[in-house]
Design a protein around this motif. Structure first.
Motif, short mmCIF file in Angstrom:
data_model
loop_
_atom_site.label_atom_id
_atom_site.label_comp_id
_atom_site.label_asym_id
_atom_site.label_seq_id
_atom_site.Cartn_x
_atom_site.Cartn_y
_atom_site.Cartn_z
N TYR A 161 0.82 -1.21 0.00
CA TYR A 161 0.00 0.00 0.00
C TYR A 161 0.85 1.26 0.00
O TYR A 161 1.92 1.31 0.64
CB TYR A 161 -0.90 0.03 1.25
N SER A 162 0.36 2.30 -0.67
CA SER A 162 0.98 3.63 -0.58
C SER A 162 0.64 4.22 0.78
O SER A 162 -0.24 3.70 1.50
CB SER A 162 0.44 4.54 -1.68
N LEU A 163 1.28 5.35 1.12
CA LEU A 163 1.01 5.99 2.41
C LEU A 163 -0.46 6.41 2.52
O LEU A 163 -1.10 6.23 3.56
CB LEU A 163 1.92 7.21 2.59
N GLY A 164 -1.00 6.93 1.42
CA GLY A 164 -2.41 7.35 1.43
C GLY A 164 -3.35 6.17 1.64
O GLY A 164 -4.35 6.27 2.36
N MET A 165 -3.03 5.03 1.01
CA MET A 165 -3.85 3.83 1.17
C MET A 165 -3.77 3.31 2.61
O MET A 165 -4.76 2.85 3.18
CB MET A 165 -3.41 2.75 0.18
N LYS A 166 -2.58 3.38 3.18
CA LYS A 166 -2.40 2.95 4.59
C LYS A 166 -3.27 3.80 5.52
O LYS A 166 -3.89 3.29 6.46
CB LYS A 166 -0.93 3.05 4.99
N GLN A 167 -3.29 5.10 5.24
CA GLN A 167 -4.10 6.00 6.07
C GLN A 167 -5.59 5.70 5.89
O GLN A 167 -6.35 5.72 6.87
CB GLN A 167 -3.79 7.46 5.69
N ARG A 168 -6.00 5.38 4.67
CA ARG A 168 -7.41 5.06 4.44
C ARG A 168 -7.79 3.74 5.10
O ARG A 168 -8.90 3.58 5.61
CB ARG A 168 -7.69 5.01 2.93
N LEU A 169 -6.86 2.77 5.13
CA LEU A 169 -7.12 1.51 5.82
C LEU A 169 -7.27 1.75 7.32
O LEU A 169 -8.12 1.14 7.98
CB LEU A 169 -6.00 0.50 5.55
N ALA A 170 -6.45 2.67 7.84
CA ALA A 170 -6.56 3.01 9.27
C ALA A 170 -7.93 3.61 9.58
O ALA A 170 -8.53 3.32 10.62
CB ALA A 170 -5.45 3.99 9.65
N ILE A 171 -8.44 4.44 8.69
CA ILE A 171 -9.78 5.02 8.88
C ILE A 171 -10.83 3.91 8.86
O ILE A 171 -11.73 3.88 9.70
CB ILE A 171 -10.07 6.09 7.81
N ALA A 172 -10.71 2.99 7.91
CA ALA A 172 -11.64 1.85 7.85
C ALA A 172 -11.61 1.07 9.16
O ALA A 172 -12.65 0.68 9.71
CB ALA A 172 -11.28 0.94 6.68
N SER A 173 -10.39 0.86 9.67
CA SER A 173 -10.21 0.14 10.93
C SER A 173 -10.91 0.85 12.09
O SER A 173 -11.58 0.23 12.92
CB SER A 173 -8.71 0.01 11.22
N ALA A 174 -10.78 2.19 12.13
CA ALA A 174 -11.38 2.97 13.21
C ALA A 174 -12.90 3.01 13.14
O ALA A 174 -13.57 3.32 14.12
CB ALA A 174 -10.82 4.40 13.18
N LEU A 175 -13.45 2.66 11.97
CA LEU A 175 -14.90 2.70 11.78
C LEU A 175 -15.58 1.36 12.00
O LEU A 175 -16.81 1.26 11.94
CB LEU A 175 -15.22 3.19 10.35
N LEU A 176 -14.80 0.31 12.27
CA LEU A 176 -15.37 -1.05 12.36
C LEU A 176 -16.40 -1.20 13.47
O LEU A 176 -17.30 -2.02 13.38
CB LEU A 176 -14.24 -2.07 12.55
N ASN A 177 -16.27 -0.39 14.53
CA ASN A 177 -17.23 -0.48 15.64
C ASN A 177 -18.36 0.54 15.49
O ASN A 177 -19.09 0.80 16.45
CB ASN A 177 -16.52 -0.29 16.99
N ASP A 178 -18.51 1.12 14.27
CA ASP A 178 -19.53 2.15 14.02
C ASP A 178 -19.53 3.20 15.12
O ASP A 178 -20.54 3.40 15.82
CB ASP A 178 -20.93 1.52 13.90
N PRO A 179 -18.41 3.89 15.29
CA PRO A 179 -18.29 4.85 16.40
C PRO A 179 -19.22 6.05 16.23
O PRO A 179 -19.60 6.41 15.11
CB PRO A 179 -16.83 5.30 16.31
N GLU A 180 -19.57 6.65 17.36
CA GLU A 180 -20.37 7.88 17.31
C GLU A 180 -19.49 9.07 17.00
O GLU A 180 -19.97 10.09 16.51
CB GLU A 180 -21.12 8.07 18.64
N ILE A 181 -18.20 8.95 17.32
CA ILE A 181 -17.26 10.02 17.00
C ILE A 181 -15.95 9.42 16.49
O ILE A 181 -15.48 8.40 17.02
CB ILE A 181 -16.99 10.95 18.21
N LEU A 182 -15.41 10.00 15.43
CA LEU A 182 -14.14 9.58 14.86
C LEU A 182 -13.10 10.66 15.14
O LEU A 182 -13.31 11.83 14.82
CB LEU A 182 -14.28 9.38 13.34
N ILE A 183 -11.98 10.26 15.75
CA ILE A 183 -10.92 11.21 16.11
C ILE A 183 -9.70 10.95 15.25
O ILE A 183 -9.19 9.83 15.19
CB ILE A 183 -10.57 11.10 17.61
#
Length: 302
Positions: free
Chosen positions: A130-152
């Protein structure tokens, strides 16, 4: 409106250094908040405190109106505060399945989150490809797995090329449009102006401003003016209380408005004084101009 996070008089000291000083602000549901400030202004420290990874020196914070303990509340929070860190030899799906096990959530939404961040077609590629941008997008996907009410997000576009920056910003807008509250830290004025509805501005750990981006300084904008009667125009502008600072650059006079005024009214007033304009444009101050005005006005002597 439901309050997601309340911060009261938060202070953090590292020895003789005060990283965060008496900071208070509130995050309401459904908005995109930016914590804006240069490096060393206390942004990451503030996020670390509310995520329970940095101990506060004084003050308090509470999640969801204090209805939950911090431990329980953080189960409703998604956060990326460091560089994306996944197993390089595992695919995106394999890495996210592992995250689901750690978070104790179902892996059912992995495909949905990968599609949201534009990585579904690369779900079986190893993380190391993955490129750096793709890695960052995967991290966002990871942070959303629990359907959070707030994303930091802490500096979500740091180190990315223009295309990567654009992709991350569009993803943030999409997530916000689905009702998730977002809190991001950034040193980029442009980032906050383009994606945030509210901003908290920090300098050396102190809050300079907190509120809607559009209300910052309650700016009435400024006029750009040109005329052959420059001296008469300057004399007129300096005598009217409605006008603030007047600057001259390359033959164009820029005058800040202290109160609301439309271009037609100004043109009529000047024409009545025999001053004919060859150029008249009313503009809104950019966030950058307002930020510089704000930080200069509150500059403390050394």
């Amino acid at each position: 409106m439901e309050t997601i996070l309340t911060v009261n008089n938060l202070t953090k000291k590292f020895g003789f250094l005060t990283a965060v000083k008496d900071l208070s602000f509130t995050i309401e549901k459904g908005n995109v908040y930016g914590i804006l400030g240069p490096n060393g202004s206390g942004k990451s420290t503030t996020l670390g405190i509310v995520l329970n990874v940095v101990n506060r020196s004084a003050g308090s914070f509470s999640w969801f109106n204090g209805s939950l303990s911090t431990h329980e509340a953080l189960k409703k929070v998604g956060a990326i505060i460091e560089r994306p860190n996944f197993y390089p030899y595992m695919t995106a799906v394999q890495n996210l399945k592992l995250v689901c096990k750690i978070k104790e959530v179902s892996p059912d939404k992995i495909a949905e989150k990968l599609e949201l961040v534009g990585l579904l077609d690369r779900k079986d590629s190893k993380f190391r490809t993955y490129s750096l941008g793709m890695k960052q997008r995967l991290a966002i996907a990871s942070a959303l797995l629990n359907d959070p009410e707030i994303l930091i997000l802490d500096e979500p576009t740091n180190g990315l090329d223009p295309q990567g920056i654009h992709q991350i910003r569009e993803i943030i807008k999409k997530i916000a449009s689905q009702g998730t509250t977002i809190l991001l830290a950034s040193h980029l004025l442009d980032e906050v102006e383009k994606v945030c509805s509210h901003v908290v501005i920090l300098r050396k750990g102190e809050k300079l401003y907190s509120g809607p981006v559009e209300d910052m300084l309650a700016s009435h904008g400024f006029f750009e003016l040109q005329t052959e009667h420059t001296d008469a125009l300057l004399d007129f502008l300096e005598k009217q209380a409605i006008f603030g600072a007047v600057k001259q650059e390359n033959g164009v006079i820029k005058v800040i408005l202290k109160e609301e005024m439309d271009a037609k009214t100004l043109n009529e007033q000047l024409f009545a004084k025999g001053i004919v304009l060859s150029h008249l444009v009313k503009r809104k101050e950019s966030l950058e101009e307002q930020f510089l005005t704000l930080t200069n006005n509150i500059q403390k002597p050394a």
